[in-house]
Scaffold this motif. Structure first.
Motif, short mmCIF file in Angstrom:
data_model
loop_
_atom_site.label_atom_id
_atom_site.label_comp_id
_atom_site.label_asym_id
_atom_site.label_seq_id
_atom_site.Cartn_x
_atom_site.Cartn_y
_atom_site.Cartn_z
N VAL A 122 -8.67 -8.78 17.73
CA VAL A 122 -8.13 -8.21 16.49
C VAL A 122 -7.43 -6.89 16.81
O VAL A 122 -7.97 -6.07 17.55
N ARG A 123 -6.25 -6.71 16.23
CA ARG A 123 -5.58 -5.40 16.31
C ARG A 123 -6.19 -4.52 15.22
O ARG A 123 -5.88 -4.69 14.04
N THR A 124 -7.03 -3.60 15.64
CA THR A 124 -7.84 -2.84 14.68
C THR A 124 -6.99 -2.07 13.69
O THR A 124 -7.30 -2.03 12.49
N ASP A 125 -5.93 -1.44 14.15
CA ASP A 125 -5.08 -0.68 13.23
C ASP A 125 -4.46 -1.59 12.17
O ASP A 125 -4.31 -1.19 11.01
N ASP A 126 -4.11 -2.81 12.56
CA ASP A 126 -3.55 -3.75 11.59
C ASP A 126 -4.60 -4.19 10.58
O ASP A 126 -4.30 -4.39 9.39
N LEU A 127 -5.85 -4.34 11.03
CA LEU A 127 -6.93 -4.68 10.12
C LEU A 127 -7.16 -3.56 9.12
O LEU A 127 -7.30 -3.80 7.91
N VAL A 128 -7.20 -2.33 9.60
CA VAL A 128 -7.38 -1.18 8.71
C VAL A 128 -6.27 -1.15 7.67
O VAL A 128 -6.52 -0.96 6.47
N ALA A 129 -5.04 -1.34 8.10
CA ALA A 129 -3.90 -1.32 7.17
C ALA A 129 -4.02 -2.43 6.14
O ALA A 129 -3.75 -2.22 4.95
N ALA A 130 -4.43 -3.62 6.57
CA ALA A 130 -4.57 -4.75 5.65
C ALA A 130 -5.63 -4.47 4.59
O ALA A 130 -5.48 -4.85 3.42
N LEU A 131 -6.70 -3.80 4.98
CA LEU A 131 -7.75 -3.45 4.03
C LEU A 131 -7.30 -2.33 3.08
O LEU A 131 -7.57 -2.37 1.88
N GLN A 132 -6.61 -1.35 3.62
CA GLN A 132 -6.14 -0.23 2.80
C GLN A 132 -5.08 -0.67 1.81
O GLN A 132 -5.04 -0.18 0.67
N ASN A 133 -4.24 -1.61 2.23
CA ASN A 133 -3.12 -2.05 1.38
C ASN A 133 -3.48 -3.17 0.43
O ASN A 133 -2.64 -3.59 -0.37
N GLY A 134 -4.69 -3.70 0.55
CA GLY A 134 -5.09 -4.82 -0.31
C GLY A 134 -4.50 -6.14 0.15
O GLY A 134 -4.49 -7.11 -0.63
N THR A 135 -4.04 -6.20 1.39
CA THR A 135 -3.54 -7.47 1.93
C THR A 135 -4.66 -8.49 1.99
O THR A 135 -4.46 -9.68 1.76
N ILE A 136 -5.89 -8.02 2.33
CA ILE A 136 -7.10 -8.83 2.25
C ILE A 136 -8.14 -8.02 1.47
O ILE A 136 -8.01 -6.80 1.33
N ALA A 137 -9.16 -8.70 0.99
CA ALA A 137 -10.10 -8.05 0.07
C ALA A 137 -11.24 -7.32 0.75
O ALA A 137 -11.77 -6.35 0.20
N GLY A 138 -11.65 -7.79 1.93
CA GLY A 138 -12.80 -7.16 2.57
C GLY A 138 -13.04 -7.72 3.95
O GLY A 138 -12.39 -8.69 4.37
#
Length: 317
Positions: A233-249
């Motif tokens: 997993v690209r951790t920074d991309d995961l953080v961004a997805a969570l912050q932006n609401g791209t995924i829920a949790g």
């Protein structure tokens, strides 16, 4: 007579099991912190691994012919060098099926019933009835890495009335999955899932596989669970997805980097559950590794191919 060295503590019962299977061999069980190169010098079989002894094991002074890894993953071991030395390598793949599949459902049930927030509220002595309360029944789970753990998780999912989607390299169907996709169809599988579970090993093909594009392929209300390898997993991309609401949790047991730094943004996210790489831990671990080892030992003694978890160096697992 051969020498077999176990780089961990064994109970008397466990030692007796091994001695019964190898009555003519020398059995040494010594925790890795206490072991020395001399303990390993004339060992034909080593059970366990430590970077402390890596250079020595790979040197001509070590006579090892077979290493039984204590972990399911072998991506942190020097596979190229072991192959060059013609050392057989077997993993502990399969020992984690029950604890990790149950941990996956611990995350899923907690998020579904908002328990992660209830626990936080309890620590604050706060009575709060707000939040989303759902159920797993009827939801779709996509399990990326349909090996032993994936199959065990799919069986539990069906017991909860969930639809099961699998992703595996071959794309060949398995009875436990309603639908199976190949790795080339990963984005399609992600798009239909309410829960995405990553159980992939780390290889050159899976490193950084879950990136911005993969999270964008998921539903905005989807939950991402990682019990595979943090570096897939690209951790920074995961953080961004969570912050932006791209995924829920996200429910996360493995990380890149690991341990997760104290100031990392994942710690403070309300929609994230974190466990410290303990999903596979349980009181039956040693007994299950020994079951694998003893099965392989019988074949080894008879000059046959090791039947359980023999690592294919070309694939990395």
């Amino acid at each position: 007579m051969s020498k077999i060295v176990f780089l961990q503590h064994l109970s008397e019962k466990q030692k007796q099991q091994i001695e019964a299977a190898a009555p003519h061999d020398e059995i040494v069980a010594i925790p890795v912190k206490e072991a020395t190169e001399q303990d390993l010098a004339d060992a034909e079989i080593i059970v366990g691994w430590s970077r402390k002894f890596q250079d020595f094991i790979l040197s001509p002074d070590c006579a090892v012919k077979w290493v039984q890894a204590w972990s399911a993953g072998v991506d942190k071991m020097p596979l190229t060098e072991l192959e060059q030395k013609q050392v057989l390598l077997t993993s502990a793949n399969g020992v984690h099926t029950i604890p990790i599949s149950e941990q996956i459902f611990a995350y899923m049930l907690a998020f579904s019933r908002n328990l992660h927030q209830a626990i936080r509220n309890q620590s604050r002595a706060r009575w709060d009835e707000s939040g989303r309360f759902g159920e797993l029944h009827g939801k779709t789970i996509a399990i990326v890495g349909a090996g032993n753990i994936g199959i065990g998780t799919a069986r539990l999912a069906r017991a909860f009335g969930m639809k099961t989607v699998g992703v595996r390299r071959s794309g060949q169907p398995l009875d436990e999955f309603d639908t199976m996709y190949s790795m080339e169809q990963l984005d399609e599988a992600l798009g239909v899932a309410d829960v995405v579970v990553n159980i992939l090993p780390l290889t050159e093909q899976t490193r950084g596989l879950f990136d911005q594009g993969r999270f964008a392929a998921m539903k905005p209300e989807a939950l991402f669970i990682n019990v595979g390898r943090g570096t897939t997993v690209r951790t920074d991309d995961l953080v961004a997805a969570l912050q932006n609401g791209t995924i829920a949790g996200a429910g996360l047991d493995v990380f890149d980097p690991e341990p997760l730094p104290e100031d990392h943004p994942l710690w403070s996210m309300e929609q994230v559950m974190i466990t410290p790489h303990i999903a596979g831990s349980n009181e039956h671990y040693t007994d299950r590794v020994l079951d694998i080892f003893l099965t392989n030992l019988k074949a080894y003694q008879q000059g046959e191919k090791l039947p359980v978890n023999l690592v294919d160096y070309s694939s990395g697992y």
